[in-house]
Design a protein around this motif. Structure first.
Motif, PDB file in Angstrom:
ATOM      1  N   GLN A   1       0.824  -1.205   0.000  1.00  0.00           N
ATOM      2  CA  GLN A   1       0.000   0.000   0.000  1.00  0.00           C
ATOM      3  C   GLN A   1       0.861   1.258   0.000  1.00  0.00           C
ATOM      4  O   GLN A   1       1.907   1.304   0.647  1.00  0.00           O
ATOM      5  N   PHE A   2       0.392   2.261  -0.729  1.00  0.00           N
ATOM      6  CA  PHE A   2       1.076   3.536  -0.848  1.00  0.00           C
ATOM      7  C   PHE A   2       0.279   4.547  -0.028  1.00  0.00           C
ATOM      8  O   PHE A   2      -0.808   4.958  -0.438  1.00  0.00           O
ATOM      9  N   VAL A   3       0.808   4.898   1.148  1.00  0.00           N
ATOM     10  CA  VAL A   3       0.046   5.692   2.104  1.00  0.00           C
ATOM     11  C   VAL A   3       0.519   7.138   2.113  1.00  0.00           C
ATOM     12  O   VAL A   3       1.685   7.433   1.837  1.00  0.00           O
ATOM     13  N   SER A   4      -0.400   8.042   2.434  1.00  0.00           N
ATOM     14  CA  SER A   4      -0.085   9.471   2.481  1.00  0.00           C
ATOM     15  C   SER A   4      -0.084  10.007   3.901  1.00  0.00           C
ATOM     16  O   SER A   4       0.200  11.195   4.103  1.00  0.00           O
ATOM     17  N   ASP A   5      -0.381   9.162   4.885  1.00  0.00           N
ATOM     18  CA  ASP A   5      -0.447   9.600   6.273  1.00  0.00           C
ATOM     19  C   ASP A   5       0.782   9.082   7.016  1.00  0.00           C
ATOM     20  O   ASP A   5       0.942   7.872   7.174  1.00  0.00           O
ATOM     21  N   PRO A   6       1.677   9.964   7.483  1.00  0.00           N
ATOM     22  CA  PRO A   6       2.884   9.500   8.167  1.00  0.00           C
ATOM     23  C   PRO A   6       2.586   8.746   9.448  1.00  0.00           C
ATOM     24  O   PRO A   6       3.386   7.923   9.890  1.00  0.00           O
ATOM     25  N   ARG A   7       1.449   9.009  10.063  1.00  0.00           N
ATOM     26  CA  ARG A   7       1.092   8.301  11.295  1.00  0.00           C
ATOM     27  C   ARG A   7       0.864   6.827  11.023  1.00  0.00           C
ATOM     28  O   ARG A   7       1.269   5.973  11.819  1.00  0.00           O
ATOM     29  N   ALA A   8       0.236   6.507   9.900  1.00  0.00           N
ATOM     30  CA  ALA A   8       0.028   5.107   9.541  1.00  0.00           C
ATOM     31  C   ALA A   8       1.353   4.417   9.266  1.00  0.00           C
ATOM     32  O   ALA A   8       1.555   3.251   9.622  1.00  0.00           O
TER      33      ALA A   8
ATOM     34  N   SER B   1      -5.856   5.106   4.791  1.00  0.00           N
ATOM     35  CA  SER B   1      -4.944   6.121   4.255  1.00  0.00           C
ATOM     36  C   SER B   1      -4.207   5.658   3.002  1.00  0.00           C
ATOM     37  O   SER B   1      -3.331   6.366   2.502  1.00  0.00           O
ATOM     38  N   ALA B   2      -4.556   4.500   2.465  1.00  0.00           N
ATOM     39  CA  ALA B   2      -3.895   3.999   1.252  1.00  0.00           C
ATOM     40  C   ALA B   2      -4.426   4.746   0.035  1.00  0.00           C
ATOM     41  O   ALA B   2      -5.611   4.654  -0.290  1.00  0.00           O
ATOM     42  N   ASP B   3      -3.551   5.482  -0.648  1.00  0.00           N
ATOM     43  CA  ASP B   3      -3.943   6.148  -1.891  1.00  0.00           C
ATOM     44  C   ASP B   3      -4.009   5.159  -3.048  1.00  0.00           C
ATOM     45  O   ASP B   3      -4.732   5.378  -4.018  1.00  0.00           O
ATOM     46  N   ALA B   4      -3.219   4.092  -2.964  1.00  0.00           N
ATOM     47  CA  ALA B   4      -3.218   3.043  -3.985  1.00  0.00           C
ATOM     48  C   ALA B   4      -2.672   1.779  -3.346  1.00  0.00           C
ATOM     49  O   ALA B   4      -2.021   1.822  -2.296  1.00  0.00           O
TER      50      ALA B   4
ATOM     51  N   GLN C   1      -7.150   7.113  -4.363  1.00  0.00           N
ATOM     52  CA  GLN C   1      -7.187   8.573  -4.306  1.00  0.00           C
ATOM     53  C   GLN C   1      -6.187   9.142  -5.296  1.00  0.00           C
ATOM     54  O   GLN C   1      -5.083   8.624  -5.440  1.00  0.00           O
ATOM     55  N   ARG C   2      -6.558  10.189  -5.979  1.00  0.00           N
ATOM     56  CA  ARG C   2      -5.639  10.913  -6.856  1.00  0.00           C
ATOM     57  C   ARG C   2      -5.440  12.305  -6.269  1.00  0.00           C
ATOM     58  O   ARG C   2      -6.391  13.047  -6.081  1.00  0.00           O
ATOM     59  N   ARG C   3      -4.188  12.636  -5.969  1.00  0.00           N
ATOM     60  CA  ARG C   3      -3.878  13.916  -5.349  1.00  0.00           C
ATOM     61  C   ARG C   3      -2.757  14.605  -6.124  1.00  0.00           C
ATOM     62  O   ARG C   3      -1.907  13.927  -6.695  1.00  0.00           O
ATOM     63  N   PRO C   4      -2.717  15.927  -6.101  1.00  0.00           N
ATOM     64  CA  PRO C   4      -1.543  16.609  -6.665  1.00  0.00           C
ATOM     65  C   PRO C   4      -0.299  16.212  -5.873  1.00  0.00           C
ATOM     66  O   PRO C   4      -0.364  16.005  -4.663  1.00  0.00           O
ATOM     67  N   PHE C   5       0.819  16.117  -6.551  1.00  0.00           N
ATOM     68  CA  PHE C   5       2.071  15.761  -5.883  1.00  0.00           C
ATOM     69  C   PHE C   5       2.577  16.960  -5.092  1.00  0.00           C
ATOM     70  O   PHE C   5       2.686  18.069  -5.626  1.00  0.00           O
TER      71      PHE C   5
END
Length: 233
Positions: A95-102, A120-123, A156-160
């Motif tokens: 999983q590719f996560v965007s939350d540092p806590r996870a 919190s997995a974006d992909a 989820q798709r987010r700007p980098f």
């Protein structure tokens, strides 16, 4: 993964090839991997996924001239749950996560859940893991794995965006995990953690500061650093 989850994942994946990753891999991408344990619960851990190295046998898109894709790889260190579950189950869910806590919870605690997917997995990519090499480094056994996606989706798709605080949290988990490993110098690791803490304080947001506070709580590195400074006087 259940049949319902797999079917829904396939719909989200669209027309993407089944052996593709859902995101671009370059260098070593830090991920969270879920592997199913003997207690029928999913264990979460940090896993660095190394992108395939291109060579003369690959085309411009990264695939080989024969149409097959060179596999990404990952290395497990020590007799971890991830290593044992890879051997037992033959794979897991990267999983590719965007939350540092996870990421901190996965990297530094025994973290288990009934479901393999984090909120919190974006992909993610469900992968087959094949052991291809092993050895020992500094008293720690390691094992290298080839990872091949069998299913994947983008949630989820987010700007980098670039946040030095996020990167500092990730690096801090590496330094913290080595604190009691004889092959690494403790003073050097404590200095690194102090630098990462300063970076998070200056550049991180609320999530990064909460993640670093969790590292403080789990390791007590600040107290150890203070004790060493007192010993030097």
């Amino acid at each position: 993964m259940s049949d319902d989850e797999a079917a829904d994942a396939g719909r989200r994946a669209g027309d993407r090839d089944s052996d593709d990753w859902p995101v671009e891999l370059r260098g070593v991408t830090e991920t969270v991997v879920a592997t199913l344990g003997p207690n029928d619960r999913w264990n979460f851990a940090a896993l660095g996924v190394r992108a395939p190295e291109s060579d003369a046998g690959t085309d411009d898109s990264g695939g080989s001239a024969t149409g097959s894709h060179p596999p990404a790889t990952a290395t497990t260190w020590g007799n971890t749950r991830t290593r044992r579950n890879f051997h037992r189950q033959g794979g897991g869910v990267v999983q590719f996560v965007s939350d540092p806590r996870a990421f901190v919870e996965a990297a530094m605690t025994i973290y288990e859940r009934d479901s393999p997917l984090l909120d919190s997995a974006d992909a993610w990519a469900e992968v087959e893991a094949t052991a291809v090499d092993s050895g020992e480094d500094g008293g720690t056994e390691w094992e290298e794995w080839e990872l091949r996606p069998v299913d994947a989706a983008v949630e989820q798709r987010r700007p980098f965006t670039i946040n030095r605080g996020f990167g500092a949290v990730i690096d801090a988990t590496v330094a913290a995990s080595r604190l009691d490993v004889p092959a690494f110098d403790t003073d050097d690791l404590l200095d690194r953690l102090a630098y990462f803490a300063e970076t998070v304080g200056k550049c991180g947001g609320e999530r990064e500061r909460e993640a670093f506070a969790r590292i403080d709580e789990l390791t007590g590195w600040r107290e150890r650093a203070a004790a060493r400074r007192n010993e030097s006087f």
